[in-house]
Motif scaffolding. Structure first.
Motif, PDB file in Angstrom:
ATOM      1  N   GLN A  15       0.828  -1.207   0.000  1.00 49.38           N
ATOM      2  CA  GLN A  15       0.000   0.000   0.000  1.00 49.38           C
ATOM      3  C   GLN A  15       0.862   1.256   0.000  1.00 49.38           C
ATOM      4  N   LEU A  16       1.916   1.260   0.795  1.00 48.12           N
ATOM      5  CA  LEU A  16       2.814   2.417   0.823  1.00 48.12           C
ATOM      6  C   LEU A  16       3.520   2.592  -0.517  1.00 48.12           C
ATOM      7  N   SER A  17       3.910   1.486  -1.141  1.00 46.87           N
ATOM      8  CA  SER A  17       4.563   1.557  -2.455  1.00 46.87           C
ATOM      9  C   SER A  17       3.626   2.145  -3.497  1.00 46.87           C
ATOM     10  N   LYS A  18       2.354   1.730  -3.477  1.00 45.33           N
ATOM     11  CA  LYS A  18       1.385   2.280  -4.414  1.00 45.33           C
ATOM     12  C   LYS A  18       1.224   3.779  -4.217  1.00 45.33           C
ATOM     13  N   LYS A  19       1.170   4.225  -2.954  1.00 41.56           N
ATOM     14  CA  LYS A  19       1.047   5.657  -2.685  1.00 41.56           C
ATOM     15  C   LYS A  19       2.281   6.402  -3.171  1.00 41.56           C
ATOM     16  N   TRP A  20       3.450   5.818  -2.971  1.00 41.70           N
ATOM     17  CA  TRP A  20       4.692   6.459  -3.376  1.00 41.70           C
ATOM     18  C   TRP A  20       4.743   6.576  -4.900  1.00 41.70           C
ATOM     19  N   VAL A  21       4.372   5.486  -5.601  1.00 41.74           N
ATOM     20  CA  VAL A  21       4.380   5.519  -7.067  1.00 41.74           C
ATOM     21  C   VAL A  21       3.364   6.537  -7.570  1.00 41.74           C
ATOM     22  N   LYS A  22       2.183   6.544  -6.991  1.00 39.34           N
ATOM     23  CA  LYS A  22       1.161   7.492  -7.415  1.00 39.34           C
ATOM     24  C   LYS A  22       1.623   8.923  -7.177  1.00 39.34           C
ATOM     25  N   ALA A  23       2.246   9.181  -6.027  1.00 38.87           N
ATOM     26  CA  ALA A  23       2.726  10.532  -5.713  1.00 38.87           C
ATOM     27  C   ALA A  23       3.865  10.944  -6.637  1.00 38.87           C
ATOM     28  N   SER A  24       4.721  10.016  -7.009  1.00 35.53           N
ATOM     29  CA  SER A  24       5.844  10.374  -7.877  1.00 35.53           C
ATOM     30  C   SER A  24       5.417  10.587  -9.332  1.00 35.53           C
TER      31      SER A  24
END
Length: 68
Positions: free
Chosen positions: A57-66
């Motif tokens: 979930q954190l990885s998805k948020k990081w990818v979406k934010a980047s």
């Protein structure tokens, strides 16, 4: 439970809040029963899986934010 949670609110708000509190209590009690029946290996497995889910979930948020 309704009487305890209803002070100072209209009926609809009080009723909705009471339903949520009841569901929360019911879930916690059911979870408690299930968790006491787990073996140590079961518990360790579920704990490690939860850490993986959080990382995904954190990885998805990081990818979406980047990407924005």
């Amino acid at each position: 439970m309704y009487e305890e949670l209803s002070t100072g609110k209209n009926f609809e708000e009080s009723w909705n809040y009471t339903k949520l509190a009841f569901k929360d209590t019911l879930f916690n009690q059911a979870y408690d029963v299930i968790s006491h029946e787990l073996t140590e290996v079961d518990f360790q497995f579920l704990y490690e899986m939860s850490k993986i889910i959080i990382l995904v979930q954190l990885s998805k948020k990081w990818v979406k934010a980047s990407n924005t």
